[in-house]
Design a protein around this motif. Structure first.
Motif, PDB file in Angstrom:
ATOM      1  N   ALA A  60       0.864  -1.179   0.000  1.00 19.57           N
ATOM      2  CA  ALA A  60       0.000   0.000   0.000  1.00 19.57           C
ATOM      3  C   ALA A  60       0.897   1.225   0.000  1.00 19.57           C
ATOM      4  N   PHE A  61       0.408   2.280  -0.639  1.00 23.99           N
ATOM      5  CA  PHE A  61       1.136   3.539  -0.610  1.00 23.99           C
ATOM      6  C   PHE A  61       0.156   4.699  -0.700  1.00 23.99           C
ATOM      7  N   ASN A  62       0.621   5.846  -0.260  1.00 21.06           N
ATOM      8  CA  ASN A  62      -0.155   7.076  -0.348  1.00 21.06           C
ATOM      9  C   ASN A  62       0.828   8.176  -0.719  1.00 21.06           C
ATOM     10  N   THR A  63       0.763   8.635  -1.958  1.00 18.34           N
ATOM     11  CA  THR A  63       1.737   9.623  -2.431  1.00 18.34           C
ATOM     12  C   THR A  63       1.542  10.980  -1.779  1.00 18.34           C
ATOM     13  N   ALA A  64       0.317  11.330  -1.418  1.00 15.97           N
ATOM     14  CA  ALA A  64       0.076  12.616  -0.774  1.00 15.97           C
ATOM     15  C   ALA A  64       0.709  12.658   0.614  1.00 15.97           C
ATOM     16  N   GLU A  65       0.674  11.524   1.300  1.00 19.04           N
ATOM     17  CA  GLU A  65       1.249  11.458   2.643  1.00 19.04           C
ATOM     18  C   GLU A  65       2.704  11.007   2.631  1.00 19.04           C
ATOM     19  N   SER A  68       4.853   4.276   1.988  1.00 17.85           N
ATOM     20  CA  SER A  68       4.523   2.993   1.372  1.00 17.85           C
ATOM     21  C   SER A  68       4.942   1.906   2.350  1.00 17.85           C
ATOM     22  N   ARG A  69       4.228   0.760   2.305  1.00 18.04           N
ATOM     23  CA  ARG A  69       4.608  -0.347   3.184  1.00 18.04           C
ATOM     24  C   ARG A  69       3.994  -1.649   2.704  1.00 18.04           C
ATOM     25  N   ASP A  70       4.584  -2.735   3.155  1.00 17.01           N
ATOM     26  CA  ASP A  70       4.084  -4.069   2.874  1.00 17.01           C
ATOM     27  C   ASP A  70       2.916  -4.318   3.833  1.00 17.01           C
ATOM     28  N   VAL A  71       1.730  -4.564   3.292  1.00 14.79           N
ATOM     29  CA  VAL A  71       0.535  -4.794   4.115  1.00 14.79           C
ATOM     30  C   VAL A  71       0.027  -6.229   3.977  1.00 14.79           C
ATOM     31  N   THR A  72       0.894  -7.116   3.517  1.00 11.39           N
ATOM     32  CA  THR A  72       0.509  -8.499   3.279  1.00 11.39           C
ATOM     33  C   THR A  72      -0.123  -9.128   4.517  1.00 11.39           C
ATOM     34  N   LYS A  73       0.539  -9.040   5.661  1.00 13.03           N
ATOM     35  CA  LYS A  73       0.019  -9.657   6.892  1.00 13.03           C
ATOM     36  C   LYS A  73      -1.261  -8.979   7.360  1.00 13.03           C
ATOM     37  N   ASP A  77      -4.706 -11.004   7.748  1.00 14.98           N
ATOM     38  CA  ASP A  77      -5.445 -11.011   9.012  1.00 14.98           C
ATOM     39  C   ASP A  77      -6.901 -10.612   8.801  1.00 14.98           C
ATOM     40  N   GLU A  78      -7.131  -9.595   7.987  1.00 19.61           N
ATOM     41  CA  GLU A  78      -8.499  -9.175   7.709  1.00 19.61           C
ATOM     42  C   GLU A  78      -9.270 -10.278   6.976  1.00 19.61           C
ATOM     43  N   LEU A  79      -8.623 -10.912   6.006  1.00 20.43           N
ATOM     44  CA  LEU A  79      -9.267 -12.015   5.287  1.00 20.43           C
ATOM     45  C   LEU A  79      -9.583 -13.170   6.235  1.00 20.43           C
ATOM     46  N   ARG A  80      -8.667 -13.479   7.131  1.00 22.79           N
ATOM     47  CA  ARG A  80      -8.879 -14.559   8.096  1.00 22.79           C
ATOM     48  C   ARG A  80     -10.114 -14.283   8.945  1.00 22.79           C
ATOM     49  N   ARG A  81     -10.262 -13.053   9.382  1.00 21.17           N
ATOM     50  CA  ARG A  81     -11.438 -12.672  10.193  1.00 21.17           C
ATOM     51  C   ARG A  81     -12.725 -12.754   9.380  1.00 21.17           C
ATOM     52  N   GLN A  94      -7.270 -18.957   0.679  1.00 20.59           N
ATOM     53  CA  GLN A  94      -6.847 -19.880   1.729  1.00 20.59           C
ATOM     54  C   GLN A  94      -5.329 -20.033   1.723  1.00 20.59           C
ATOM     55  N   GLU A  95      -4.751 -20.229   0.546  1.00 20.08           N
ATOM     56  CA  GLU A  95      -3.303 -20.385   0.434  1.00 20.08           C
ATOM     57  C   GLU A  95      -2.569 -19.102   0.817  1.00 20.08           C
ATOM     58  N   PHE A  96      -3.127 -17.962   0.431  1.00 22.96           N
ATOM     59  CA  PHE A  96      -2.524 -16.669   0.786  1.00 22.96           C
ATOM     60  C   PHE A  96      -2.488 -16.500   2.300  1.00 22.96           C
ATOM     61  N   VAL A  97      -3.614 -16.755   2.954  1.00 25.59           N
ATOM     62  CA  VAL A  97      -3.702 -16.607   4.414  1.00 25.59           C
ATOM     63  C   VAL A  97      -2.764 -17.591   5.105  1.00 25.59           C
ATOM     64  N   GLU A  98      -2.774 -18.844   4.682  1.00 24.07           N
ATOM     65  CA  GLU A  98      -1.890 -19.851   5.272  1.00 24.07           C
ATOM     66  C   GLU A  98      -0.423 -19.510   5.046  1.00 24.07           C
ATOM     67  N   GLY A  99      -0.103 -18.995   3.872  1.00 30.22           N
ATOM     68  CA  GLY A  99       1.272 -18.638   3.552  1.00 30.22           C
ATOM     69  C   GLY A  99       1.817 -17.509   4.400  1.00 30.22           C
ATOM     70  N   THR A 100       0.979 -16.575   4.768  1.00 28.65           N
ATOM     71  CA  THR A 100       1.449 -15.458   5.587  1.00 28.65           C
ATOM     72  C   THR A 100       1.667 -15.891   7.034  1.00 28.65           C
ATOM     73  N   VAL A 101       0.970 -16.920   7.467  1.00 28.83           N
ATOM     74  CA  VAL A 101       1.159 -17.442   8.826  1.00 28.83           C
ATOM     75  C   VAL A 101       2.532 -18.074   8.942  1.00 28.83           C
ATOM     76  N   ARG A 102       2.975 -18.755   7.889  1.00 26.59           N
ATOM     77  CA  ARG A 102       4.269 -19.450   7.901  1.00 26.59           C
ATOM     78  C   ARG A 102       5.440 -18.482   7.863  1.00 26.59           C
ATOM     79  N   HIS A 103       5.262 -17.292   7.343  1.00 23.49           N
ATOM     80  CA  HIS A 103       6.391 -16.356   7.193  1.00 23.49           C
ATOM     81  C   HIS A 103       6.469 -15.363   8.292  1.00 23.49           C
TER      82      HIS A 103
END
Length: 103
Positions: A60-65, A68-73, A77-81, A94-103
């Motif tokens: 995610a990024f915001n050029t006005a502010e 930028s940052r990695d918002v993968t986790k 987390d939001e998808l998991r909820r 499912q694979e995306f959510v599971e993959g972020t738990v492992r890393h």
């Protein structure tokens, strides 16, 4: 020399989300999306609608502010909820959510 169009969103005063997708043998690429489809709500909906075959990273990024940052986790987390609200969740999510738990 012709100038390339700017990649900065026209309405730069909002957070923009981009997905890095793994296309297998073809490699990884940042998915193209229309300007209106780069907000968090649309990103979550598109993930749950199975519009990405194998998302591996979200930034995610915001050029006005000026950030930028990695918002993968955060997104995982939001998808998991939200997964409990759906009868079926795409395998890609499912694979995306599971993959972020492992890393």
């Amino acid at each position: 020399m012709p100038r390339s169009p700017s990649i900065v969103p026209q309405q730069a005063d909002h957070d923009t989300y981009l997905v890095l997708n793994d296309f297998g043998r073809l490699g990884r690429a940042w998915c193209e999306t229309d300007e209106e489809g780069t907000d968090r709500k649309t990103l979550i909906r598109r993930l749950l609608d199975d519009q990405y075959s194998h998302p591996v990273r979200i930034v995610a990024f915001n050029t006005a502010e000026g950030w930028s940052r990695d918002v993968t986790k955060d997104i995982a987390d939001e998808l998991r909820r939200r997964m409990v609200e759906y009868d079926e969740v795409p395998r890609s999510v499912q694979e995306f959510v599971e993959g972020t738990v492992r890393h």
